[in-house]
Motif scaffolding. Structure first.
Motif, PDB file in Angstrom:
ATOM      1  N   MET A   1       0.848  -1.186   0.000  1.00  0.00           N
ATOM      2  CA  MET A   1       0.000   0.000   0.000  1.00  0.00           C
ATOM      3  C   MET A   1       0.882   1.234   0.000  1.00  0.00           C
ATOM      4  N   ARG A   2       0.673   2.159  -0.919  1.00  0.00           N
ATOM      5  CA  ARG A   2       1.415   3.409  -0.933  1.00  0.00           C
ATOM      6  C   ARG A   2       0.712   4.382   0.007  1.00  0.00           C
ATOM      7  N   ILE A   3       1.373   4.657   1.138  1.00  0.00           N
ATOM      8  CA  ILE A   3       0.748   5.465   2.181  1.00  0.00           C
ATOM      9  C   ILE A   3       0.370   6.836   1.652  1.00  0.00           C
ATOM     10  N   LEU A   5      -0.888   7.700  -0.983  1.00  0.00           N
ATOM     11  CA  LEU A   5      -2.171   7.697  -1.672  1.00  0.00           C
ATOM     12  C   LEU A   5      -3.331   7.594  -0.697  1.00  0.00           C
ATOM     13  N   LEU A   6      -3.052   7.181   0.530  1.00  0.00           N
ATOM     14  CA  LEU A   6      -4.108   7.057   1.528  1.00  0.00           C
ATOM     15  C   LEU A   6      -4.251   8.321   2.370  1.00  0.00           C
ATOM     16  N   ILE A   7      -3.270   9.223   2.241  1.00  0.00           N
ATOM     17  CA  ILE A   7      -3.338  10.439   3.050  1.00  0.00           C
ATOM     18  C   ILE A   7      -4.583  11.255   2.747  1.00  0.00           C
ATOM     19  N   PRO A   8      -4.962  11.454   1.456  1.00  0.00           N
ATOM     20  CA  PRO A   8      -6.213  12.197   1.203  1.00  0.00           C
ATOM     21  C   PRO A   8      -7.425  11.551   1.843  1.00  0.00           C
ATOM     22  N   VAL A   9      -7.454  10.211   1.850  1.00  0.00           N
ATOM     23  CA  VAL A   9      -8.577   9.519   2.497  1.00  0.00           C
ATOM     24  C   VAL A   9      -8.568   9.797   3.987  1.00  0.00           C
ATOM     25  N   ALA A  10      -7.371   9.734   4.577  1.00  0.00           N
ATOM     26  CA  ALA A  10      -7.277   9.984   6.017  1.00  0.00           C
ATOM     27  C   ALA A  10      -7.681  11.409   6.358  1.00  0.00           C
ATOM     28  N   SER A 446      -6.848   3.575 -17.709  1.00  0.00           N
ATOM     29  CA  SER A 446      -5.909   4.383 -16.915  1.00  0.00           C
ATOM     30  C   SER A 446      -5.453   3.686 -15.645  1.00  0.00           C
ATOM     31  N   LEU A 447      -5.634   2.382 -15.535  1.00  0.00           N
ATOM     32  CA  LEU A 447      -5.224   1.635 -14.350  1.00  0.00           C
ATOM     33  C   LEU A 447      -4.044   0.729 -14.689  1.00  0.00           C
ATOM     34  N   PHE A 448      -3.244   0.418 -13.678  1.00  0.00           N
ATOM     35  CA  PHE A 448      -2.121  -0.504 -13.843  1.00  0.00           C
ATOM     36  C   PHE A 448      -1.901  -1.238 -12.535  1.00  0.00           C
ATOM     37  N   VAL A 449      -1.196  -2.360 -12.608  1.00  0.00           N
ATOM     38  CA  VAL A 449      -0.893  -3.171 -11.434  1.00  0.00           C
ATOM     39  C   VAL A 449       0.591  -3.031 -11.141  1.00  0.00           C
ATOM     40  N   ASP A 450       0.911  -2.818  -9.857  1.00  0.00           N
ATOM     41  CA  ASP A 450       2.315  -2.676  -9.472  1.00  0.00           C
ATOM     42  C   ASP A 450       2.505  -3.179  -8.050  1.00  0.00           C
ATOM     43  N   ASN A 464      -3.934   8.538 -13.098  1.00  0.00           N
ATOM     44  CA  ASN A 464      -4.473   9.864 -12.794  1.00  0.00           C
ATOM     45  C   ASN A 464      -4.197  10.306 -11.361  1.00  0.00           C
ATOM     46  N   GLU A 465      -3.704   9.396 -10.516  1.00  0.00           N
ATOM     47  CA  GLU A 465      -3.382   9.792  -9.151  1.00  0.00           C
ATOM     48  C   GLU A 465      -2.209  10.768  -9.172  1.00  0.00           C
ATOM     49  N   PRO A 466      -2.217  11.769  -8.307  1.00  0.00           N
ATOM     50  CA  PRO A 466      -1.235  12.859  -8.397  1.00  0.00           C
ATOM     51  C   PRO A 466       0.216  12.390  -8.425  1.00  0.00           C
ATOM     52  N   TRP A 467       0.579  11.459  -7.538  1.00  0.00           N
ATOM     53  CA  TRP A 467       1.981  11.038  -7.482  1.00  0.00           C
ATOM     54  C   TRP A 467       2.408  10.399  -8.795  1.00  0.00           C
ATOM     55  N   TYR A 468       1.578   9.484  -9.319  1.00  0.00           N
ATOM     56  CA  TYR A 468       1.931   8.792 -10.558  1.00  0.00           C
ATOM     57  C   TYR A 468       1.887   9.736 -11.754  1.00  0.00           C
ATOM     58  N   ALA A 469       0.930  10.648 -11.767  1.00  0.00           N
ATOM     59  CA  ALA A 469       0.863  11.603 -12.875  1.00  0.00           C
ATOM     60  C   ALA A 469       2.097  12.501 -12.893  1.00  0.00           C
ATOM     61  N   LYS A 470       2.599  12.871 -11.718  1.00  0.00           N
ATOM     62  CA  LYS A 470       3.768  13.733 -11.645  1.00  0.00           C
ATOM     63  C   LYS A 470       5.043  12.974 -11.974  1.00  0.00           C
ATOM     64  N   LYS A 471       5.141  11.708 -11.559  1.00  0.00           N
ATOM     65  CA  LYS A 471       6.368  10.914 -11.708  1.00  0.00           C
ATOM     66  C   LYS A 471       6.381  10.089 -12.994  1.00  0.00           C
TER      67      LYS A 471
END
Length: 478
Positions: A1-3, A5-10, A446-450, A464-471
């Motif tokens: 789990m990439r933490i 990506l869970l911060i916005p949920v938290a 727009s989905l991938f498995v990693d 489309n998630e910010p981290w992946y879109a930026k990187k």
């Protein structure tokens, strides 16, 4: 789990807990919370947010270190192969050098035992001119042989030195790589320890977020499997339709060809019948003409009148036979009736080749189906089996099942396949991030498995998630 990506949920969950009366109802248990307690809750939530941010940063560092570890390990494997080959070359170079040394030693011993003199001795010792020439040639050949042996020995010496030097350089590089591996391992362990310490302070929150994320992953996986299955069935239907259309086209071409052949055969038969009829008419006309001529030839001449006696005693006059006029039309030779009517050759209608819709290869869409079966497998740095994967290990393992060998290193995997624009991505393509320190397998929409990072598991993420879109770096089709 990439933490991260869970911060916005938290944050969203935390904001619900601190809001007052407004558009969002406040739970009854918090309606009468004193201001001091609200401030304490807000401070605790801010602390948890900071811890999650720190964990996210550590996770990103660990992912980079993990890929650097894989790269160093790949370099070490290559160096070990080079060292093995150089060890063999060293043995061969030593053998060549020893043989050259032995030949030179034998030459020196021979020259010493034979008391071989200089050129002046050769000249003075010769008794005749022929003997002088013979001895001079032998001296010259001997000098050439000695020079050749010396050159070969020197070349073998330098080659041996070069091999030893290259072997020493590669051994030094291998030692440096091993040292780098150990340093990466220490950094990984230190990062893991720091991460675990931080996780303990927010363990309950992380567990809750992980549970929410696993439910979301199950939903995404079900949707992805259904979509991939539908796409697979659609491709199968399209392929069947294309095959049926191709068969229909071939059948139409075959019918057209048969029709053309039949028409040509009918035309040839009509032409042959017409020629035969013309020949028959010509033969009949020739027969009629011949009969008429024969009748004219056999008509007897009228008798000579007896009342007109000859006035002179000339020789009796002989009657010339009548001139027979014959037709010069030759008798036609009846043609031999062929057993079969010759059919003219009709050129086959070429089948139009299928024009590719693009210049990109087909790729391996089945990789998307395969990788979905490993959702939930824990992340393990350097892992490349269902017991645990890192990002490049997951990709290499999935493609190995398809018969494609890829190195266990994301930056090295970037060197394979052909580039694909993000608008042309199809399931099975590899998507790369974070300066080639991360890789995943695209599954469509727009989905991938990693395998994101240490402490996480194989999961579905979005471009489309910010981290992946930026990187995002790019994609390759294998």
């Amino acid at each position: 789990m990439r933490i991260k990506l869970l911060i916005p949920v938290a944050l969203a969950l935390c904001s619900l807990s601190v809001q007052g009366a407004g558009s969002t109802p406040v739970p009854p248990s918090q309606k009468h919370v004193p201001p001091s307690q609200k401030q304490a809750i807000a401070a605790k939530q801010a602390e948890e947010q900071q811890v999650l941010n720190e964990i996210s940063a550590i996770d990103e560092q660990l992912n980079t270190i993990s890929e650097q570890y894989d790269g160093a390990r790949l370099r070490l494997q290559t160096l070990r192969k080079h060292l093995a080959a150089e060890e063999v070359e060293l043995v061969q170079a030593k053998a060549r050098y020893h043989r050259a040394q032995a030949r030179a030693a034998k030459l020196l011993v021979w020259m010493y035992t034979q008391s071989h003199g200089n050129s002046l001795d050769v000249i003075l010792g010769a008794r005749t001119l022929i003997e002088l020439i013979r001895l001079s040639d032998a001296e010259h050949d001997l000098s050439l042989q000695a020079a050749t042996i010396a050159t070969q020995a020197e070349a073998a010496k330098y080659h041996l030195q070069a091999v030893v030097h290259k072997l020493a350089v590669d051994r030094k590089a291998a030692a440096a790589t091993v040292k780098e591996l150990m340093q990466r391992r220490v950094q990984m362990m230190q990062g893991l320890a720091e991460r675990q310490t931080l996780l303990l302070s927010v363990e309950s929150e992380v567990r809750r977020l992980e549970a929410v994320e696993r439910v979301r992953q199950q939903r995404l996986a079900a949707i992805a499997r259904a979509r991939l299955q539908a796409e697979l069935e659609a491709r199968a239907r399209a392929a069947a339709k294309a095959a049926a259309a191709h068969r229909a086209e071939l059948a139409a071409q075959a019918r057209a060809k048969a029709k053309a052949v039949a028409a040509a055969a009918a035309a040839a038969a009509a032409k042959a019948a017409k020629a035969k009829a013309a020949k028959a008419e010509a033969a009949e006309a020739t027969t009629t003409t011949t009969t008429t001529t024969t009748t004219t030839t056999t008509t007897p001449a009228p008798p000579t009148t007896a009342a007109a006696p000859p006035t002179t005693a000339a020789a009796p006059q002989t009657t010339a036979p009548p001139t027979v006029v014959t037709t010069t039309t030759p008798t036609p030779i009846e043609p031999t009736e062929p057993s079969t009517i010759p059919v003219p050759t009709v050129p086959a209608i070429p089948v139009q080749p299928t024009v590719p819709t693009g210049l990109l290869p087909a790729g391996h869409p089945e990789a998307a189906q395969v990788v979905l079966s490993y959702l939930g497998v824990p992340y393990r740095w350097g892992g490349s089996s269902p017991a645990g994967f890192d990002c490049s290990g997951l990709v290499s393992y999935v493609y190995a099942q398809l018969g494609v060998s890829l190195p266990h290193f994301a930056a090295a995997q970037w060197g394979y396949g052909v580039p694909v624009a993000i608008s042309q991505l199809q399931p099975g393509d590899l998507v790369f991030f974070d300066a080639l320190n991360h890789v995943g397998i695209y599954i469509g929409n727009s989905l991938f498995v990693d395998a994101p990072h240490t402490g996480a598991f194989v999961r579905i993420d979005s471009l489309n998630e910010p981290w992946y879109a930026k990187k995002y770096v790019g994609a390759k089709r294998i």
